[in-house]
Design an enzyme around this catalytic site. Sequence first.
Site, PDB file in Angstrom:
ATOM      1  N   ASP A   1       0.841  -1.192   0.000  1.00 36.93           N
ATOM      2  CA  ASP A   1       0.000   0.000   0.000  1.00 36.93           C
ATOM      3  C   ASP A   1       0.878   1.245   0.000  1.00 36.93           C
ATOM      4  O   ASP A   1       1.954   1.239  -0.584  1.00 36.93           O
ATOM      5  CB  ASP A   1      -0.935  -0.037   1.229  1.00 36.93           C
ATOM      6  CG  ASP A   1      -2.302   0.544   0.938  1.00 36.93           C
ATOM      7  OD1 ASP A   1      -2.394   1.771   0.777  1.00 36.93           O
ATOM      8  OD2 ASP A   1      -3.279  -0.223   0.866  1.00 36.93           O
TER       9      ASP A   1
ATOM     10  N   HIS B   1      -3.876   6.031   3.150  1.00 40.26           N
ATOM     11  CA  HIS B   1      -4.615   4.814   2.801  1.00 40.26           C
ATOM     12  C   HIS B   1      -4.029   3.568   3.487  1.00 40.26           C
ATOM     13  O   HIS B   1      -4.765   2.757   4.056  1.00 40.26           O
ATOM     14  CB  HIS B   1      -4.608   4.643   1.276  1.00 40.26           C
ATOM     15  CG  HIS B   1      -5.454   3.525   0.766  1.00 40.26           C
ATOM     16  ND1 HIS B   1      -4.973   2.240   0.597  1.00 40.26           N
ATOM     17  CD2 HIS B   1      -6.746   3.494   0.366  1.00 40.26           C
ATOM     18  CE1 HIS B   1      -5.938   1.466   0.113  1.00 40.26           C
ATOM     19  NE2 HIS B   1      -7.028   2.211  -0.033  1.00 40.26           N
TER      20      HIS B   1
ATOM     21  N   ASN C   1     -14.022  -0.328  -7.399  1.00 41.01           N
ATOM     22  CA  ASN C   1     -15.080   0.621  -7.036  1.00 41.01           C
ATOM     23  C   ASN C   1     -15.817   1.179  -8.245  1.00 41.01           C
ATOM     24  O   ASN C   1     -16.183   2.343  -8.269  1.00 41.01           O
ATOM     25  CB  ASN C   1     -14.471   1.784  -6.240  1.00 41.01           C
ATOM     26  CG  ASN C   1     -13.828   1.340  -4.951  1.00 41.01           C
ATOM     27  OD1 ASN C   1     -14.098   0.249  -4.452  1.00 41.01           O
ATOM     28  ND2 ASN C   1     -12.967   2.163  -4.407  1.00 41.01           N
TER      29      ASN C   1
ATOM     30  N   SER D   1     -11.367  -1.387  -0.827  1.00 41.58           N
ATOM     31  CA  SER D   1     -10.126  -1.425  -0.043  1.00 41.58           C
ATOM     32  C   SER D   1     -10.425  -1.706   1.420  1.00 41.58           C
ATOM     33  O   SER D   1      -9.777  -2.529   2.071  1.00 41.58           O
ATOM     34  CB  SER D   1      -9.407  -0.073  -0.120  1.00 41.58           C
ATOM     35  OG  SER D   1      -8.633   0.066  -1.269  1.00 41.58           O
TER      36      SER D   1
END
Length: 382
Positions: free
Chosen positions: A133, A166, A257, A320
Amino acid sequence: MNYTRIMQSLLLETAPLQHGLEEDRRILTFHDPKVYFDCVHEWNELSGSASHLQNVSYSSLTHSIIASSSLTARMESEFKHDITVEEDSRVCIHAVQGSIGSGPGVPWGVKQIRAPQAWSISTGHRIKIGVIDTGVDFSHPDLQHSVTRGVNLVNRGMLPYDDNGHGTHISGTIAAANSTQGMIGVAPRSTVYPVKAFDHNGSAFVSDIVMGIDWCVNTGVDIINMSFGMQTRSRALLDIVSKAYQSGVIIVASSGNDGKRRSVDYPARYPQTISVGATDRNRRIPPFSNRGQYVDIYAPGDKIVSAWLHGKYHEMSGTSMATSHISGTIALLLAQKPGIKPATIKSLLRRTSIPLRLRKGRTMSDSGEVHTLKFLREGLKL
């Protein structure tokens, strides 16, 4: 093959690879492992201590090197039977920015999947979770005992500090452990191994992911959390995911998404991963989540509050966020039953899930929302 000539042609490049320049990077995969290792050896011999050459990367699992693009046309034509050359595509994190939140204690998503009821059986002790990430906020009070050093693929000389948020958010949902003032994640005694492959914009390249998975496998992690994706195929990505799967590492990937009903992003599309879609507080699929036959399991992903930069908390939505719930859930079982194969984990998740609510009172039968306690209890019977 004259691998000395290959390495000498690489050495003709004087410009270092730069993170963020898509046209500058190619993934070169060698068909013969021996040739790959000979080339790496020759490269190390020829390059010496030249500082600009340190940016060349290798993946020993896939027998690949990452090189700048200006020489690949010559190499592709000269060694077309020995090397596969792939353009290094962009990959993006799967989240939508929300708002600043406060320490939630036990977040609603962690409660909804019934993780707290499972903590008397397991808290994920000593399970290693690689989070590929944007890095992590090492100073966050809720992650003080949940994170180890990891690796920074964007800037090799630094720890994987999070400059986006994130990765810290994902890590918090998985393993936050601050019951007095902050929040608790799904597996509070598991350990996050942060792999910084994404820059401050939440952008990475396939080569960064390849190197991240390679590092995770060689480090001996049990689970890899991949809360990102792309819509194009990549042979190099499939190859490294397959190698990790064969080594017994469980890969959890967000579906995307885009609100698609019959498709998910890569790498979640690969059968070697566990593909995760999102749910909301009503156990319905929010409009943004991809869904359908390629999604293996769903988990809370709408308006999730978790850890953020500078010790704060943030609300975010996306597949996520759902993926991190699944990684934590799997950690709870592996702590009690180590060595379970990825295919068995996927089957167990589907079999023990709760049917999702659809419009007009119907329920969805092909895959449902994770039920952590049921998953753990059934897994202990294996």
